[in-house]
Scaffold this active site. Sequence first.
Site, PDB file in Angstrom:
ATOM      1  N   ASP A  41      62.334  43.876  13.703  1.00 30.42           N
ATOM      2  CA  ASP A  41      61.546  45.084  13.514  1.00 30.42           C
ATOM      3  C   ASP A  41      60.586  45.178  14.725  1.00 30.42           C
ATOM      4  OD1 ASP A  41      59.977  47.163  12.168  1.00 30.42           O
ATOM      5  OD2 ASP A  41      58.508  45.573  11.866  1.00 30.42           O
ATOM      6  N   ASP A  43      57.213  47.531  15.039  1.00 30.88           N
ATOM      7  CA  ASP A  43      55.785  47.659  14.730  1.00 30.88           C
ATOM      8  C   ASP A  43      55.288  46.526  13.845  1.00 30.88           C
ATOM      9  OD1 ASP A  43      55.091  50.141  16.048  1.00 30.88           O
ATOM     10  OD2 ASP A  43      56.348  51.151  14.580  1.00 30.88           O
TER      11      ASP A  43
HETATM   12  P1  TMP Z   1      58.566  49.542  10.805  1.00 32.98           P
HETATM   13  O1  TMP Z   1      57.614  48.603  11.472  1.00 32.98           O
HETATM   14  O2  TMP Z   1      59.118  48.992   9.534  1.00 32.98           O
HETATM   15  O3  TMP Z   1      59.638  49.988  11.731  1.00 32.98           O
HETATM   16  O4  TMP Z   1      57.749  50.817  10.324  1.00 32.98           O
HETATM   17  C1  TMP Z   1      56.980  51.592  11.151  1.00 32.98           C
HETATM   18  C2  TMP Z   1      55.551  51.588  10.764  1.00 32.98           C
HETATM   19  O5  TMP Z   1      55.010  52.833  11.188  1.00 32.98           O
HETATM   20  C3  TMP Z   1      55.211  51.463   9.295  1.00 32.98           C
HETATM   21  O6  TMP Z   1      54.484  50.287   9.088  1.00 32.98           O
HETATM   22  C4  TMP Z   1      54.313  52.662   9.008  1.00 32.98           C
HETATM   23  C5  TMP Z   1      53.929  53.154  10.356  1.00 32.98           C
HETATM   24  N1  TMP Z   1      53.663  54.599  10.444  1.00 32.98           N
HETATM   25  C6  TMP Z   1      52.474  55.004  11.039  1.00 32.98           C
HETATM   26  O7  TMP Z   1      51.666  54.167  11.450  1.00 32.98           O
HETATM   27  N2  TMP Z   1      52.208  56.345  11.126  1.00 32.98           N
HETATM   28  C7  TMP Z   1      53.074  57.307  10.686  1.00 32.98           C
HETATM   29  O8  TMP Z   1      52.803  58.504  10.805  1.00 32.98           O
HETATM   30  C8  TMP Z   1      54.311  56.865  10.091  1.00 32.98           C
HETATM   31  C9  TMP Z   1      55.279  57.879   9.575  1.00 32.98           C
HETATM   32  C10 TMP Z   1      54.555  55.514  10.002  1.00 32.98           C
HETATM   33 MG    MG Z   2      56.954  46.735  10.934  1.00 33.65          MG
END
Ligand code: TMP
Ligand code: MG
Length: 289
Positions: A41, A43
């Site tokens: 992943d 973020d």
């Molecule tokens: P991931 O790390 O699982 O790929 O998810 C992306 C992250 O992005 C999740 O923790 C939520 C975050 N996010 C934001 O910070 N701002 C937003 O507008 C959206 C839709 C998601």
């Molecule tokens: Mg994440």
Amino acid sequence: MVSEIPELSNPSVCMRDPQRVEEILQSMVKAGSNTVQVIADFDMTLTRFAYKGKRCPTCHNILDNSNLISNECREELKVLLDTYYPIEIDSARSIAEKLPLMVEWWTKAHKIMVQQKIRKDLLATAVRDSDAMLREGYQLLFDHLHEHSIPLLIFSAGIGDILEEVIRQAGVFHSNVKVFSNYMDFDESGLLKAFKGELIHIYNKREGALLNTGHFQELRTRPNVLLLGDSLGDLTMADGVQDMENILKIGFLNDKVEERKQSYLDSYDIVLVQDETLEVPNAIILHLT
Ligand code: TMP
Ligand code: MG
């Protein structure tokens, strides 16, 4: 074997079953590094959750905090974040309960962003000016995987254009890195008009979906997976790997530690509690190569 990796005794490391971790590592070493792939992943997994007590941005937050959007839009996105992030990390709600709300968050955020006519040529500056930081040890992780021709699949519900820019600016966007994420679609004058393809949110990450597209063929021949995530939604990132032999799941537990620790221990083989480094994944990768 676990004793051969001293980093697994770091204070941040928690394991439900160290013996099992040892067995998985033994099988993976035996199979050889040419059978291994890393699925991560982005973020809050490859990037830091916090630095010097201050939260670091996600891909979306890089835009939220930039001057590519209006103040009004920033305010709206902040309201969404304050509404939905607590739901994302709420251990009292099931995934089934959270899924439609997460789709709602992503859909609303993307809609608002598209209205801003964000300029493609300004994304690199927004990333450069942001507080985004890859976790300590990222250079070793990316460079070592590249040197050993181990594919690194970054599977992100963030924004592909932004995350690519983060790793490009860090000098680690090597040829073994494949990204599966939400990509922006720009019109002929370079203004954001939509997001491409099917939405990826935190609960629909499945490698199978992309393997079916015919891209990523080489990943099929690597049945040993090192999975890195920070959300319970990241656990399905390797679901489509065919004939999987072994999977070692490493989870970063960044926030709401006490409430969520048990569920992370139940689902990840190794849980890294408030560990801002890639020290443990790196030690494992070095051990496998
Ligand atoms: P991931 O790390 O699982 O790929 O998810 C992306 C992250 O992005 C999740 O923790 C939520 C975050 N996010 C934001 O910070 N701002 C937003 O507008 C959206 C839709 C998601
Ligand atoms: Mg994440």
